[in-house]
Design an enzyme around this catalytic site. Structure first.
Site, mmCIF file in Angstrom:
data_model
loop_
_atom_site.group_PDB
_atom_site.id
_atom_site.type_symbol
_atom_site.label_atom_id
_atom_site.label_comp_id
_atom_site.label_asym_id
_atom_site.label_seq_id
_atom_site.Cartn_x
_atom_site.Cartn_y
_atom_site.Cartn_z
ATOM 1 N N ASP A 1 1.867 -17.948 4.516
ATOM 2 C CA ASP A 1 1.321 -17.194 4.949
ATOM 3 C C ASP A 1 1.356 -16.503 3.071
ATOM 4 O O ASP A 1 1.970 -16.399 2.308
ATOM 5 C CB ASP A 1 1.504 -15.630 5.339
ATOM 6 C CG ASP A 1 1.375 -14.383 5.415
ATOM 7 O OD1 ASP A 1 -0.118 -14.244 4.674
ATOM 8 O OD2 ASP A 1 1.659 -13.667 5.989
ATOM 9 N N HIS B 1 -4.546 -12.617 11.810
ATOM 10 C CA HIS B 1 -2.892 -11.887 11.251
ATOM 11 C C HIS B 1 -3.565 -10.529 10.926
ATOM 12 O O HIS B 1 -4.022 -9.823 10.523
ATOM 13 C CB HIS B 1 -2.717 -12.980 10.223
ATOM 14 C CG HIS B 1 -0.901 -12.866 9.498
ATOM 15 N ND1 HIS B 1 -0.776 -13.251 10.216
ATOM 16 C CD2 HIS B 1 -1.115 -11.982 8.807
ATOM 17 C CE1 HIS B 1 0.379 -13.178 9.469
ATOM 18 N NE2 HIS B 1 0.904 -12.357 8.620
ATOM 19 N N ASP C 1 -1.042 -8.109 9.564
ATOM 20 C CA ASP C 1 0.371 -7.189 8.483
ATOM 21 C C ASP C 1 0.559 -5.664 8.939
ATOM 22 O O ASP C 1 -0.383 -4.639 8.066
ATOM 23 C CB ASP C 1 -0.548 -7.366 7.387
ATOM 24 C CG ASP C 1 -0.176 -8.670 6.513
ATOM 25 O OD1 ASP C 1 0.476 -10.156 7.029
ATOM 26 O OD2 ASP C 1 -1.602 -8.882 6.564
ATOM 27 N N MET D 1 6.652 -17.783 3.131
ATOM 28 C CA MET D 1 5.945 -16.353 1.844
ATOM 29 C C MET D 1 5.638 -17.469 0.824
ATOM 30 O O MET D 1 6.653 -18.274 0.384
ATOM 31 C CB MET D 1 6.529 -15.144 2.343
ATOM 32 C CG MET D 1 7.079 -14.390 3.337
ATOM 33 S SD MET D 1 4.889 -13.908 4.374
ATOM 34 C CE MET D 1 3.944 -13.446 2.884
ATOM 35 N N SER E 1 -6.332 -12.565 8.171
ATOM 36 C CA SER E 1 -5.532 -11.789 7.638
ATOM 37 C C SER E 1 -6.011 -10.533 7.525
ATOM 38 O O SER E 1 -6.800 -10.565 6.511
ATOM 39 C CB SER E 1 -4.506 -11.769 6.474
ATOM 40 O OG SER E 1 -3.952 -10.310 6.387
ATOM 41 N N HIS F 1 2.724 -9.664 11.617
ATOM 42 C CA HIS F 1 3.782 -9.815 11.261
ATOM 43 C C HIS F 1 4.175 -8.243 10.809
ATOM 44 O O HIS F 1 3.797 -8.257 9.683
ATOM 45 C CB HIS F 1 2.675 -9.642 9.821
ATOM 46 C CG HIS F 1 3.446 -11.383 8.683
ATOM 47 N ND1 HIS F 1 3.372 -11.127 7.382
ATOM 48 C CD2 HIS F 1 5.156 -11.077 8.022
ATOM 49 C CE1 HIS F 1 4.221 -11.385 6.084
ATOM 50 N NE2 HIS F 1 5.500 -11.615 6.604
ATOM 51 N N MET G 1 6.485 -6.357 8.178
ATOM 52 C CA MET G 1 6.763 -6.333 6.928
ATOM 53 C C MET G 1 7.769 -5.104 7.335
ATOM 54 O O MET G 1 7.612 -4.032 6.315
ATOM 55 C CB MET G 1 6.030 -6.749 5.748
ATOM 56 C CG MET G 1 5.585 -8.031 5.482
ATOM 57 S SD MET G 1 3.801 -8.171 4.635
ATOM 58 C CE MET G 1 3.261 -7.763 6.060
ATOM 59 N N MET H 1 3.455 -2.697 7.056
ATOM 60 C CA MET H 1 3.810 -2.930 6.166
ATOM 61 C C MET H 1 4.389 -1.567 6.389
ATOM 62 O O MET H 1 3.798 0.026 6.722
ATOM 63 C CB MET H 1 2.940 -3.133 4.583
ATOM 64 C CG MET H 1 2.420 -4.298 4.453
ATOM 65 S SD MET H 1 1.670 -4.615 3.249
ATOM 66 C CE MET H 1 1.279 -5.731 3.087
HETATM 67 C C1 DX5 Z 1 1.400 -10.570 2.373
HETATM 68 C C2 DX5 Z 1 0.623 -10.032 3.440
HETATM 69 C C3 DX5 Z 1 -0.677 -11.435 3.765
HETATM 70 C C4 DX5 Z 1 -1.699 -11.494 2.337
HETATM 71 C C5 DX5 Z 1 -2.425 -12.404 2.209
HETATM 72 O O1 DX5 Z 1 2.052 -9.945 2.050
HETATM 73 O O2 DX5 Z 1 1.775 -11.378 4.354
HETATM 74 O O3 DX5 Z 1 -0.891 -11.849 5.303
HETATM 75 O O4 DX5 Z 1 -2.619 -10.118 3.546
HETATM 76 O O5 DX5 Z 1 -3.332 -12.928 1.368
HETATM 77 P P1 DX5 Z 1 -3.872 -13.723 0.566
HETATM 78 O O6 DX5 Z 1 -4.774 -14.518 1.861
HETATM 79 O O7 DX5 Z 1 -5.525 -12.869 0.275
HETATM 80 O O8 DX5 Z 1 -2.930 -13.676 -0.100
HETATM 81 ZN ZN ZN Z 2 1.140 -11.752 6.050
#
Ligand code: DX5
Ligand code: ZN
Length: 215
Positions: free
Chosen positions: A175, A33, A35, A137, A8, A66, A68, A37
């Site tokens: 994740d 990956h 993320d 998750m 990620s 991903h 969110m 947000m």
């Molecule tokens: C959290 C993200 C993850 C995050 C995971 O909301 O979706 O992808 O980057 O980070 P680690 O591996 O540090 O928990």
């Molecule tokens: Zn993620």
């Protein structure tokens, strides 16, 4: 199914993202990956489609996006055009999940659905045969570096059972809080795509970290 590693980039240095992507793919990661947000579904704001488009020029890796975000249906086209390979949305953020899945597929991408720790598998039961991947998750979404919620292992096992029983071509991604120890637990429970942010980008040796997570 061989285990796939999806570092990620949330834990990467955002000032040097192209190099950070190269670092993990050179070290053997199959996916990247990403993320996304929106500051509403989760508190922070991170990466938009423009960044994905720029990164696409530097990498042939599978881009695992991903989302969110609230109203994921408004984002599918732009992330697909930007070069996403897999687009995963949260079932909690969509009133019409089935339609969102069709939208992702029509845009030429693989479709994933994500569920938060508090969301039951029942929420995705009716769409399981439509998705290419379920993202379980193992932390509450929003931040990197949180602790793995071990009660999610049972959810992974139950999902694995359903997928095998119904012979569905559906991957299980996990994740949150994945490191060398928790990755083994998640793999044993049935996960085949492992996302890890801090455990990979925070490691002294990224290749070793990826090997240890892959097991
Ligand atoms: C959290 C993200 C993850 C995050 C995971 O909301 O979706 O992808 O980057 O980070 P680690 O591996 O540090 O928990
Ligand atoms: Zn993620």
């Amino acid at each position: 199914m061989a285990t796939i590693i999806a570092p990620s980039i949330l834990s990467a240095d955002f000032a040097h993202l192209a190099d950070e992507v190269k670092k993990v793919t050179d070290a053997g990661a199959e996916y990247v990956h990403i993320d996304v947000m929106d500051g509403t579904f989760v508190p922070e704001i991170t990466i938009g489609a423009g960044v994905v488009k720029s990164l696409r020029k530097f990498s042939r890796a599978v881009f695992d996006v991903h989302l969110m975000v609230e109203h994921p249906e408004t984002q599918i086209e732009s992330f697909a055009k930007a070069g996403a390979d897999i687009i995963t949305f949260h079932v909690e953020a969509s009133k019409h999940s089935h339609r969102v899945i069709q939208q992702i597929k029509s845009a030429g991408c693989k479709a994933g659905v994500a569920i938060n720790p508090a969301t039951s598998l029942a929420a995705i039961e009716e769409i399981l045969s439509d998705v290419d991947m379920v993202l379980i998750m193992t932390v509450n979404p929003g931040y990197g570096g949180q602790k793995f919620i071990s009660s999610m292992l049972d959810k992974i096992s139950r999902l694995k059972y359903i997928i095998d029983d119904e012979e569905l071509p559906c991957y299980i991604e996990v994740d949150g809080g994945i490191n060398a120890e928790t990755s083994k637990l998640a793999r044993d429970a049935g996960a085949n795509i492992l996302v890890a942010g801090s455990a990979i980008y925070g490691a002294e040796n990224i290749s070793d970290a990826i090997k240890n997570i892959r097991g």
